[in-house]
Design a protein around this motif. Structure first.
Motif, short mmCIF file in Angstrom:
data_model
loop_
_atom_site.label_atom_id
_atom_site.label_comp_id
_atom_site.label_asym_id
_atom_site.label_seq_id
_atom_site.Cartn_x
_atom_site.Cartn_y
_atom_site.Cartn_z
N ALA A 12 12.03 12.76 1.63
CA ALA A 12 11.22 13.92 2.04
C ALA A 12 9.97 14.05 1.17
N ALA A 16 7.51 11.32 2.18
CA ALA A 16 6.82 11.68 3.41
C ALA A 16 5.75 12.74 3.14
N CYS A 75 6.03 20.46 6.13
CA CYS A 75 6.70 19.39 5.39
C CYS A 75 8.09 19.83 4.93
N GLN A 114 10.17 21.64 6.41
CA GLN A 114 11.12 21.61 7.52
C GLN A 114 11.83 20.27 7.65
N ASP A 115 11.25 19.23 7.04
CA ASP A 115 11.84 17.90 7.12
C ASP A 115 12.90 17.67 6.03
N SER A 116 13.12 18.68 5.19
CA SER A 116 14.08 18.55 4.10
C SER A 116 15.15 19.63 4.20
#
Length: 277
Positions: free
Chosen positions: A67, A70, A159, A161-163
């Protein structure tokens, strides 16, 4: 894998990376001007010693999460040449404002070591340091991040939200001083506070944190950019306004009997501050 920003930046921004760049320029000039071989050999060895440090630190540091990788890549890909407004002023944003792998893992380690459950971040940018610290928080832990720029706040929240750790983070979009006064009025306190915002307001952040008891007993303040490209220890006439502000902040902290501190040469300088009284 470490992030691309951990290895390569668009320009040198730390005392060490500036030193490497200057050595490269000096060696190039020396090679073009018939400098004695023994001097060239010494310069090449000096450059090799300096240039190898940052990559080696990355290699020996626990890799960042997927994460964080990214997030760093998205930050690198964004066009920060645009100017974004904080409502009153316009400031230039740039990818080098991201904390990066080494500093992120350092902050994450501090969270583990202090067993912090409540963290305040004063200045978030795209959220790399916030997410790194959130990864070390327990499931019930919470991090409040102050960010003046609504565009950057939205970028970071996307960002997060991806973790799975992103839900531990809440973002306050407002000038940092306004948010600090709001938190103080609400009698909030934090186990760890990370400062990385407007350099000219660092002294005021520090005073508010101590006087309003925003830091818990035995809590830790981490302050970023306290070497500011080496300007703080270069002659005063070589300092920018931010360089002078950080030099003043360092003097204020060093003279304050309420705290003890240590300045670590990590990236652009990180000062650790512990409250004594």
């Amino acid at each position: 894998m470490t992030s691309t920003l951990g290895r390569h930046t668009a320009r040198p921004i730390t005392p060490h990376s500036i030193l490497v760049w200057q050595l490269q320029q000096t060696l190039r000039t020396a090679e073009e001007n018939n400098i004695p071989q023994e001097v060239l050999t010494s310069l090449r060895q000096t450059l090799q010693l300096a240039a190898g440090l940052d990559p080696y630190l990355d290699d020996c540091t626990t890799p960042e999460s997927s994460a964080l990788t990214a997030l760093a890549q998205r930050t690198s890909a964004e066009d920060w040449s645009k100017r974004f407004s904080d409502g009153e002023t316009v400031r230039q944003l740039e990818q080098e404002m991201l904390s990066g792998h080494l500093e992120g893992q350092t902050l994450k380690m501090f969270v583990h070591m202090t067993k912090a459950k409540r963290i305040l971040e004063v200045g978030m940018f795209t959220g790399y340091s916030a997410l790194a610290m959130a990864e070390a928080l327990p499931s019930e832990g919470r991090l409040i991040a102050c960010e003046v720029d609504s565009y950057v706040a939205q970028f970071a929240q996307a960002c997060f939200q991806d973790s799975p750790h992103g839900e531990k983070i809440s973002v306050e979009v407002a000038p940092a001083l306004e948010t600090l006064h709001k938190l103080a009025a609400a009698k909030q306190s934090f186990d760890l506070i990370f400062i990385d915002a407007d350099k000219k307001e660092y002294v005021e952040y520090f005073q508010i944190i101590l006087e309003a008891n925003l830091l818990t007993v035995d809590g830790l303040i981490c302050v970023d950019n306290t070497l500011l490209q080496g300007q703080v220890y270069l002659p005063a006439d070589q300092r920018t306004a931010n360089g002078e502000a950080i030099a003043q902040f360092n003097r204020v902290v060093a003279a304050d009997p309420r705290v003890e501190q240590v300045l670590l040469p990590i990236r652009d300088g990180v000062t650790l501050i512990r409250r004594l009284v």
